[in-house]
Design a protein around this motif. Structure first.
Motif, PDB file in Angstrom:
ATOM      1  N   PRO A 161     -54.657  74.016  18.563  1.00  0.00           N
ATOM      2  CA  PRO A 161     -53.910  73.469  17.428  1.00  0.00           C
ATOM      3  C   PRO A 161     -52.939  74.492  16.841  1.00  0.00           C
ATOM      4  CG  PRO A 161     -56.226  72.880  17.253  1.00  0.00           C
ATOM      5  CD  PRO A 161     -56.119  73.840  18.400  1.00  0.00           C
ATOM      6  N   GLY A 162     -51.751  74.009  16.477  1.00  0.00           N
ATOM      7  CA  GLY A 162     -50.770  74.880  15.859  1.00  0.00           C
ATOM      8  C   GLY A 162     -50.004  75.750  16.826  1.00  0.00           C
ATOM      9  N   ARG A 163     -50.245  75.581  18.117  1.00  0.00           N
ATOM     10  CA  ARG A 163     -49.553  76.362  19.128  1.00  0.00           C
ATOM     11  C   ARG A 163     -48.548  75.498  19.884  1.00  0.00           C
ATOM     12  NH1 ARG A 163     -49.698  81.206  17.794  1.00  0.00           N
ATOM     13  NH2 ARG A 163     -49.096  81.764  19.927  1.00  0.00           N
ATOM     14  N   GLY A 164     -47.684  76.150  20.646  1.00  0.00           N
ATOM     15  CA  GLY A 164     -46.698  75.430  21.438  1.00  0.00           C
ATOM     16  C   GLY A 164     -46.436  76.145  22.740  1.00  0.00           C
ATOM     17  N   MET A 165     -45.768  75.482  23.660  1.00  0.00           N
ATOM     18  CA  MET A 165     -45.427  76.110  24.931  1.00  0.00           C
ATOM     19  C   MET A 165     -44.283  75.361  25.597  1.00  0.00           C
ATOM     20  SD  MET A 165     -48.613  74.912  27.350  1.00  0.00           S
ATOM     21  CE  MET A 165     -48.259  76.212  28.514  1.00  0.00           C
ATOM     22  N   SER A 166     -43.598  76.069  26.495  1.00  0.00           N
ATOM     23  CA  SER A 166     -42.550  75.458  27.312  1.00  0.00           C
ATOM     24  C   SER A 166     -43.134  74.999  28.634  1.00  0.00           C
ATOM     25  CB  SER A 166     -41.425  76.459  27.586  1.00  0.00           C
ATOM     26  OG  SER A 166     -40.736  76.777  26.414  1.00  0.00           O
ATOM     27  N   ILE A 167     -42.721  73.834  29.082  1.00  0.00           N
ATOM     28  CA  ILE A 167     -43.081  73.362  30.415  1.00  0.00           C
ATOM     29  C   ILE A 167     -41.804  72.949  31.136  1.00  0.00           C
ATOM     30  CG2 ILE A 167     -45.369  72.591  29.693  1.00  0.00           C
ATOM     31  CD1 ILE A 167     -44.258  69.704  29.911  1.00  0.00           C
ATOM     32  N   ILE A 168     -41.878  72.951  32.441  1.00  0.00           N
ATOM     33  CA  ILE A 168     -40.722  72.590  33.258  1.00  0.00           C
ATOM     34  C   ILE A 168     -40.969  71.239  33.922  1.00  0.00           C
ATOM     35  CG2 ILE A 168     -39.245  73.227  35.196  1.00  0.00           C
ATOM     36  CD1 ILE A 168     -38.996  75.088  32.833  1.00  0.00           C
ATOM     37  N   ILE A 169     -40.072  70.292  33.672  1.00  0.00           N
ATOM     38  CA  ILE A 169     -40.098  69.000  34.351  1.00  0.00           C
ATOM     39  C   ILE A 169     -39.092  69.067  35.493  1.00  0.00           C
ATOM     40  CG2 ILE A 169     -39.580  66.539  34.128  1.00  0.00           C
ATOM     41  CD1 ILE A 169     -40.566  66.708  31.255  1.00  0.00           C
ATOM     42  N   GLU A 170     -39.554  68.716  36.701  1.00  0.00           N
ATOM     43  CA  GLU A 170     -38.697  68.825  37.877  1.00  0.00           C
ATOM     44  C   GLU A 170     -38.483  67.456  38.524  1.00  0.00           C
ATOM     45  OE1 GLU A 170     -39.638  73.245  39.549  1.00  0.00           O
ATOM     46  OE2 GLU A 170     -41.139  71.701  40.010  1.00  0.00           O
ATOM     47  N   GLY A 171     -37.409  67.361  39.268  1.00  0.00           N
ATOM     48  CA  GLY A 171     -37.128  66.117  39.957  1.00  0.00           C
ATOM     49  C   GLY A 171     -35.986  66.260  40.936  1.00  0.00           C
ATOM     50  N   LEU A 172     -35.532  65.125  41.439  1.00  0.00           N
ATOM     51  CA  LEU A 172     -34.415  65.065  42.378  1.00  0.00           C
ATOM     52  C   LEU A 172     -33.403  64.044  41.885  1.00  0.00           C
ATOM     53  CD1 LEU A 172     -36.411  64.945  45.746  1.00  0.00           C
ATOM     54  CD2 LEU A 172     -35.075  66.888  44.916  1.00  0.00           C
ATOM     55  N   VAL A 173     -32.131  64.376  42.040  1.00  0.00           N
ATOM     56  CA  VAL A 173     -31.071  63.456  41.632  1.00  0.00           C
ATOM     57  C   VAL A 173     -30.114  63.259  42.789  1.00  0.00           C
ATOM     58  CG1 VAL A 173     -29.719  65.368  40.648  1.00  0.00           C
ATOM     59  CG2 VAL A 173     -29.243  63.010  39.937  1.00  0.00           C
ATOM     60  N   ASN A 174     -29.670  62.022  42.967  1.00  0.00           N
ATOM     61  CA  ASN A 174     -28.677  61.696  43.978  1.00  0.00           C
ATOM     62  C   ASN A 174     -27.317  62.159  43.450  1.00  0.00           C
ATOM     63  OD1 ASN A 174     -26.835  60.563  45.736  1.00  0.00           O
ATOM     64  ND2 ASN A 174     -27.831  58.560  45.806  1.00  0.00           N
ATOM     65  N   SER A 175     -26.836  63.285  43.977  1.00  0.00           N
ATOM     66  CA  SER A 175     -25.602  63.871  43.455  1.00  0.00           C
ATOM     67  C   SER A 175     -24.365  63.043  43.788  1.00  0.00           C
ATOM     68  CB  SER A 175     -25.427  65.305  43.972  1.00  0.00           C
ATOM     69  OG  SER A 175     -25.504  65.341  45.380  1.00  0.00           O
ATOM     70  N   ALA A 176     -24.511  62.077  44.676  1.00  0.00           N
ATOM     71  CA  ALA A 176     -23.392  61.178  44.953  1.00  0.00           C
ATOM     72  C   ALA A 176     -23.221  60.151  43.835  1.00  0.00           C
ATOM     73  CB  ALA A 176     -23.616  60.462  46.283  1.00  0.00           C
ATOM     74  N   LYS A 177     -24.304  59.938  43.066  1.00  0.00           N
ATOM     75  CA  LYS A 177     -24.267  58.969  41.966  1.00  0.00           C
ATOM     76  C   LYS A 177     -24.052  59.640  40.610  1.00  0.00           C
ATOM     77  CE  LYS A 177     -25.235  55.279  44.479  1.00  0.00           C
ATOM     78  NZ  LYS A 177     -24.340  54.110  44.585  1.00  0.00           N
ATOM     79  N   TYR A 178     -24.626  60.841  40.442  1.00  0.00           N
ATOM     80  CA  TYR A 178     -24.517  61.555  39.169  1.00  0.00           C
ATOM     81  C   TYR A 178     -23.896  62.920  39.405  1.00  0.00           C
ATOM     82  CZ  TYR A 178     -27.838  58.073  37.460  1.00  0.00           C
ATOM     83  OH  TYR A 178     -28.462  56.898  37.123  1.00  0.00           O
ATOM     84  N   GLU A 179     -22.747  63.166  38.788  1.00  0.00           N
ATOM     85  CA  GLU A 179     -22.049  64.418  39.016  1.00  0.00           C
ATOM     86  C   GLU A 179     -22.031  65.318  37.784  1.00  0.00           C
ATOM     87  OE1 GLU A 179     -18.183  63.742  40.568  1.00  0.00           O
ATOM     88  OE2 GLU A 179     -18.916  63.022  42.509  1.00  0.00           O
ATOM     89  N   THR A 180     -22.348  64.806  36.622  1.00  0.00           N
ATOM     90  CA  THR A 180     -22.275  65.622  35.416  1.00  0.00           C
ATOM     91  C   THR A 180     -23.635  65.702  34.735  1.00  0.00           C
ATOM     92  OG1 THR A 180     -21.737  63.809  33.883  1.00  0.00           O
ATOM     93  CG2 THR A 180     -19.903  64.861  35.067  1.00  0.00           C
ATOM     94  N   GLU A 181     -23.813  66.742  33.937  1.00  0.00           N
ATOM     95  CA  GLU A 181     -25.043  66.915  33.171  1.00  0.00           C
ATOM     96  C   GLU A 181     -25.253  65.759  32.200  1.00  0.00           C
ATOM     97  OE1 GLU A 181     -26.696  70.009  29.750  1.00  0.00           O
ATOM     98  OE2 GLU A 181     -25.224  70.692  31.227  1.00  0.00           O
ATOM     99  N   GLU A 182     -24.178  65.327  31.553  1.00  0.00           N
ATOM    100  CA  GLU A 182     -24.289  64.257  30.563  1.00  0.00           C
ATOM    101  C   GLU A 182     -24.807  62.966  31.190  1.00  0.00           C
ATOM    102  OE1 GLU A 182     -21.663  66.201  30.980  1.00  0.00           O
ATOM    103  OE2 GLU A 182     -21.782  67.398  29.131  1.00  0.00           O
ATOM    104  N   GLU A 183     -24.325  62.650  32.382  1.00  0.00           N
ATOM    105  CA  GLU A 183     -24.772  61.437  33.065  1.00  0.00           C
ATOM    106  C   GLU A 183     -26.259  61.505  33.388  1.00  0.00           C
ATOM    107  OE1 GLU A 183     -20.713  60.118  35.492  1.00  0.00           O
ATOM    108  OE2 GLU A 183     -22.165  61.471  36.422  1.00  0.00           O
ATOM    109  N   ILE A 184     -26.706  62.662  33.843  1.00  0.00           N
ATOM    110  CA  ILE A 184     -28.118  62.816  34.204  1.00  0.00           C
ATOM    111  C   ILE A 184     -28.995  62.732  32.954  1.00  0.00           C
ATOM    112  CG2 ILE A 184     -29.832  64.356  35.225  1.00  0.00           C
ATOM    113  CD1 ILE A 184     -27.581  65.489  36.983  1.00  0.00           C
TER     114      ILE A 184
END
Length: 222
Positions: A161-184
């Motif tokens: 309780p009262g603590r926090g931490m960073s975690i990393i969420i990973e995945g794959l994106v079809n770069s032919a469909k999404y080219e910008t950070e905002e779109e993703i």
């Protein structure tokens, strides 16, 4: 942000590092559970129930230093094809189809078109505003045809309780469909991605059978 900038942004993640301000690897979102606190001026203020010297429950506040340059950032890396060096690598990816929420046919299709799939990661900072320790190791995600999330976080995380931490969420994106950070980012926020967590009594406890515990879901905001 063009595709080339996005592809090389993974180096920023390695430079910034990942801060685990807790104990590391080892059903709803509300003030009394896991949440994403507001981070301002490199600090997160976490409110949580505690117990005073008389055994009475009191409201407590913990202020934690957080690297806000690392948190809340999308980092895209190399093409999936760079990771699939041989048939063993391909078979290993296909065997993890359930972690990605896809069937084996879809996994094999992705392998065949691996050059158009780009790896990405997103750094999320979470806090425990409950009176008990939290534990989690999996995500729930509603994937699309062009973005898939790795729901296996790789280990069981837990912090008090009262603590926090960073975690990393990973995945794959079809770069032919999404080219910008905002779109993703827009697509990720529409995908109903949650951290599945439970409450445990002791620092020494771990979850041996997740099917036997009561779980809650923390919606992730990107």
């Amino acid at each position: 942000m063009n595709k080339n900038i996005l592809i090389r942004a993974v180096s920023l993640l390695l430079a910034g590092g990942v801060m685990l301000t807790a104990y590391g690897c080892k059903d709803n979102k509300d003030k009394g559970g896991l949440n994403q606190p507001t981070i301002q001026d490199n600090t997160a203020v976490i409110e949580y129930p505690s117990t005073d010297s008389n055994g009475k429950e009191v409201d407590a506040t913990n202020v934690i230093n957080v690297n806000d340059k690392a948190v809340g950032q999308l980092h895209a890396g190399s093409s999936l094809s760079d990771s699939l060096k041989d048939k063993d690598d391909e078979d290993k990816f296909v065997s993890r189809n359930e972690d990605f929420g896809i069937d084996k046919d879809k996994a094999e299709e992705i392998v065949e078109e691996a050059e158009k799939w780009t790896k990405f990661s997103y750094n999320v900072y979470v806090a425990n505003s409950n009176s008990k320790r939290v534990a989690f190791s999996q995500l729930k995600a509603t994937n699309t045809d062009d973005i898939i999330i790795d729901t296996n976080l790789g280990c069981e995380y837990g912090f008090n309780p009262g603590r926090g931490m960073s975690i990393i969420i990973e995945g794959l994106v079809n770069s032919a469909k999404y080219e910008t950070e905002e779109e993703i980012i827009d697509a990720l926020n529409a995908m109903d991605i949650d951290i599945i967590y439970t409450l445990i009594d002791s620092d020494l406890d771990s979850v041996d059978d997740w099917s036997s515990v009561t779980t809650a879901y923390m919606p992730v905001t990107f």
